[in-house]
Write an enzyme that holds these catalytic residues in place. Structure first.
Site, PDB file in Angstrom:
ATOM      1  N   SER A  15       2.003  11.352 -10.264  1.00  0.00           N
ATOM      2  CA  SER A  15       2.906  12.491  -9.572  1.00  0.00           C
ATOM      3  C   SER A  15       3.989  11.652  -9.173  1.00  0.00           C
ATOM      4  CB  SER A  15       2.224  12.928  -8.230  1.00  0.00           C
ATOM      5  OG  SER A  15       2.978  14.059  -7.713  1.00  0.00           O
ATOM      6  N   GLY A  16       5.113  12.528  -9.085  1.00  0.00           N
ATOM      7  CA  GLY A  16       6.527  12.116  -8.591  1.00  0.00           C
ATOM      8  C   GLY A  16       7.028  10.784  -8.933  1.00  0.00           C
ATOM      9  N   TYR A 156       4.471   8.403  10.062  1.00  0.00           N
ATOM     10  CA  TYR A 156       4.941   8.094   8.857  1.00  0.00           C
ATOM     11  C   TYR A 156       6.244   6.882   8.707  1.00  0.00           C
ATOM     12  CZ  TYR A 156       6.908   8.869   4.031  1.00  0.00           C
ATOM     13  OH  TYR A 156       7.393   8.603   2.699  1.00  0.00           O
ATOM     14  N   ILE A 188      14.036  12.047  -2.375  1.00  0.00           N
ATOM     15  CA  ILE A 188      13.592  12.249  -4.005  1.00  0.00           C
ATOM     16  C   ILE A 188      13.038  13.349  -4.307  1.00  0.00           C
ATOM     17  CG2 ILE A 188      12.889  10.838  -5.787  1.00  0.00           C
ATOM     18  CD1 ILE A 188      15.016   9.358  -4.214  1.00  0.00           C
ATOM     19  N   MET A 192       6.096  15.619  -3.103  1.00  0.00           N
ATOM     20  CA  MET A 192       6.020  15.243  -1.603  1.00  0.00           C
ATOM     21  C   MET A 192       7.048  15.938  -0.655  1.00  0.00           C
ATOM     22  SD  MET A 192       5.945  11.722   0.382  1.00  0.00           S
ATOM     23  CE  MET A 192       4.133  11.124  -0.175  1.00  0.00           C
ATOM     24  N   TRP A 200       9.752  25.635   6.929  1.00  0.00           N
ATOM     25  CA  TRP A 200      11.188  25.825   7.489  1.00  0.00           C
ATOM     26  C   TRP A 200      11.605  27.290   7.357  1.00  0.00           C
ATOM     27  CZ3 TRP A 200      14.686  21.632   8.847  1.00  0.00           C
ATOM     28  CH2 TRP A 200      14.054  20.327   9.045  1.00  0.00           C
TER      29      TRP A 200
HETATM   30  N1  LIG Z   1       9.835  11.856  -2.296  1.00  0.00           N
HETATM   31  C1  LIG Z   1      10.596  11.310  -1.180  1.00  0.00           C
HETATM   32  O1  LIG Z   1      11.798  11.451  -0.907  1.00  0.00           O
HETATM   33  C2  LIG Z   1      10.097   9.667  -0.833  1.00  0.00           C
HETATM   34  C3  LIG Z   1      11.004   9.135  -0.074  1.00  0.00           C
HETATM   35  C4  LIG Z   1      10.717   7.830   0.480  1.00  0.00           C
HETATM   36  C5  LIG Z   1       9.405   7.405   0.017  1.00  0.00           C
HETATM   37  N2  LIG Z   1       8.541   8.038  -0.677  1.00  0.00           N
HETATM   38  C6  LIG Z   1       7.413   7.456  -1.068  1.00  0.00           C
HETATM   39  O2  LIG Z   1       7.350   7.232  -2.422  1.00  0.00           O
HETATM   40  C7  LIG Z   1       5.739   7.152  -2.872  1.00  0.00           C
HETATM   41  C8  LIG Z   1       5.372   8.355  -3.664  1.00  0.00           C
HETATM   42  O3  LIG Z   1       5.693   9.528  -3.310  1.00  0.00           O
HETATM   43  P1  LIG Z   1       6.018  10.970  -4.148  1.00  0.00           P
HETATM   44  O4  LIG Z   1       7.521  11.453  -3.295  1.00  0.00           O
HETATM   45  O5  LIG Z   1       6.178  10.577  -5.452  1.00  0.00           O
HETATM   46  O6  LIG Z   1       5.047  11.770  -3.758  1.00  0.00           O
HETATM   47  P2  LIG Z   1       3.826  12.556  -4.492  1.00  0.00           P
HETATM   48  O7  LIG Z   1       3.013  13.336  -3.497  1.00  0.00           O
HETATM   49  O8  LIG Z   1       4.423  13.221  -5.802  1.00  0.00           O
HETATM   50  O9  LIG Z   1       2.872  11.290  -5.121  1.00  0.00           O
HETATM   51  C9  LIG Z   1       2.054  10.451  -4.112  1.00  0.00           C
HETATM   52  C10 LIG Z   1       1.124   9.934  -5.059  1.00  0.00           C
HETATM   53  O10 LIG Z   1       0.132   9.217  -4.144  1.00  0.00           O
HETATM   54  C11 LIG Z   1      -1.082   9.404  -4.534  1.00  0.00           C
HETATM   55  N3  LIG Z   1      -1.959   9.274  -3.418  1.00  0.00           N
HETATM   56  C12 LIG Z   1      -2.222   9.813  -2.164  1.00  0.00           C
HETATM   57  N4  LIG Z   1      -3.178   9.493  -1.170  1.00  0.00           N
HETATM   58  C13 LIG Z   1      -4.011   8.596  -2.165  1.00  0.00           C
HETATM   59  C14 LIG Z   1      -5.142   7.994  -2.139  1.00  0.00           C
HETATM   60  N5  LIG Z   1      -5.937   7.977  -0.830  1.00  0.00           N
HETATM   61  N6  LIG Z   1      -5.471   7.273  -2.887  1.00  0.00           N
HETATM   62  C15 LIG Z   1      -4.637   7.051  -4.202  1.00  0.00           C
HETATM   63  N7  LIG Z   1      -3.722   7.576  -4.511  1.00  0.00           N
HETATM   64  C16 LIG Z   1      -3.611   8.555  -3.483  1.00  0.00           C
HETATM   65  C17 LIG Z   1      -1.129  11.020  -5.161  1.00  0.00           C
HETATM   66  O11 LIG Z   1      -2.311  11.179  -5.727  1.00  0.00           O
HETATM   67  C18 LIG Z   1      -0.063  10.785  -5.742  1.00  0.00           C
HETATM   68  O12 LIG Z   1      -0.174  10.444  -7.034  1.00  0.00           O
HETATM   69  C19 LIG Z   1       4.977   7.395  -1.517  1.00  0.00           C
HETATM   70  O13 LIG Z   1       4.596   6.178  -0.998  1.00  0.00           O
HETATM   71  C20 LIG Z   1       6.005   8.152  -0.639  1.00  0.00           C
HETATM   72  O14 LIG Z   1       5.743   7.900   0.918  1.00  0.00           O
HETATM   73  C21 LIG Z   1       8.999   9.147  -1.070  1.00  0.00           C
END
Ligand SMILES: NC(=O)c1ccc[n+]([C@@H]2O[C@H](COP(=O)([O-])OP(=O)(O)OC[C@H]3O[C@@H](n4cnc5c(N)ncnc54)[C@H](O)[C@@H]3O)[C@@H](O)[C@H]2O)c1
Length: 258
Positions: A15-16, A156, A188, A192, A200
């Site tokens: 994902s993402g 967080y 991003i 998430m 909101w």
């Molecule tokens: N989107 C943003 O704005 C943003 C900003 C800063 C940091 N991040 C970080 O980037 C990373 C990816 O986030 P994203 O935005 O792509 O979100 P997302 O929700 O699209 O992806 C998160 C992924 O983590 C996996 N995951 C969650 N819990 C899990 C577990 N217990 N075991 C295995 N996999 C697990 C989910 O299955 C998913 O594939 C995260 O660490 C997030 O904190 C995101």
């Protein structure tokens, strides 16, 4: 072909940001074990990607909060890829609330995935990479939340700050064999981010438009923006980058506070 013949584990790879990394790393010549706790989408993505990349990619179910599951992931990656050159610790969960709101279950969920998950992955992947003649790279996805006090994001923010400390410790303890680095995304466009906008008083599109106006480059980050930087950090071109975090936020953290 920045990552030609690099064998890489990506957690949260379905994902993402993680999915964008898997796609980009494959395009750059890597072989990838994508892991997450999303069994159905993982299997679907595996089928789709194998049409192009054949056995250079596979999905492994993993709950990163569970040490046994992380051990199984690392074993499966080593068996099916032959060796592990790099590990991208990217799986994460988000949670809102002040310190006074949190329950033990909230703590276990957020710290369990974001922090304990990273410790388990480092514990089991670093020794695999250390046994390679050319060593390896441990890359962590942190967040600008590690450096800012986002309102009502106490757990967080604390979890992401812990990851940046872990990166520095890994870099020192395993220097010469394994480099440890982090990417710190800003805002991003991923599932998430969309989930964090629920509840909101405005539709998500309107909220995004407002946020975009406040980011110096005037757009949200795309998962690919992180994937391209991650590929550089995992590549041999970044051989002297160790123990540090690359911020990818379109300039948000450079803004003055007024
Ligand atoms: N989107 C943003 O704005 C943003 C900003 C800063 C940091 N991040 C970080 O980037 C990373 C990816 O986030 P994203 O935005 O792509 O979100 P997302 O929700 O699209 O992806 C998160 C992924 O983590 C996996 N995951 C969650 N819990 C899990 C577990 N217990 N075991 C295995 N996999 C697990 C989910 O299955 C998913 O594939 C995260 O660490 C997030 O904190 C995101």
């Amino acid at each position: 072909m920045l990552l030609k013949d690099k064998h890489i584990i990506v957690t949260g790879g379905t994902s993402g940001i993680g999915e964008a990394c898997v796609r980009h790393f494959l395009g750059q010549g890597a072989r990838v074990c994508m892991a997450s706790n999303q069994k159905d989408s993982g299997e679907e993505l595996e089928q789709e990607l194998q049409k192009t990349f054949e056995d250079s990619v596979f999905f492994q179910y993993c709950d990163v909060a569970d040490e046994g599951s992380v051990r199984d992931l690392c074993q499966a990656a080593e068996e099916r890829l032959g060796r592990v050159d790099a590990t991208h610790c990217n799986a994460g969960v988000w949670g809102k609330g002040k310190v006074t709101d949190f329950t033990t279950a909230d703590w276990e969920k957020l710290m369990g995935v974001n922090v304990k998950g990273a410790f388990w992955l480092a514990k089991h992947a670093v020794p695999l990479m250390e046994q390679n003649e050319t060593g390896g790279v441990f890359l962590v996805t942190t967040s600008v939340a590690a450096q800012t006090g986002f309102p009502e994001h106490a757990l967080y923010c604390a979890s992401k700050a812990a990851l940046e400390a872990l990166v520095r410790c890994l870099a020192v303890d395993h220097a010469g064999k394994v480099r440890a680095v982090a990417v710190s995304p800003g805002t991003i466009d991923t599932p998430m981010l969309a989930a964090s906008c629920q509840g909101w008083d405005k539709p998500v599109a309107e909220l995004y438009a407002e946020v975009e106006k406040r980011i110096p480059v005037r757009r949200l980050g795309q998962p690919d923006d992180i994937a391209k930087a991650a590929a550089f950090l995992l590549s041999n071109n970044a051989a002297y980058v160790n123990g540090t975090t690359l911020v990818l936020d379109g300039g948000t953290m450079a803004l003055p506070p007024w």
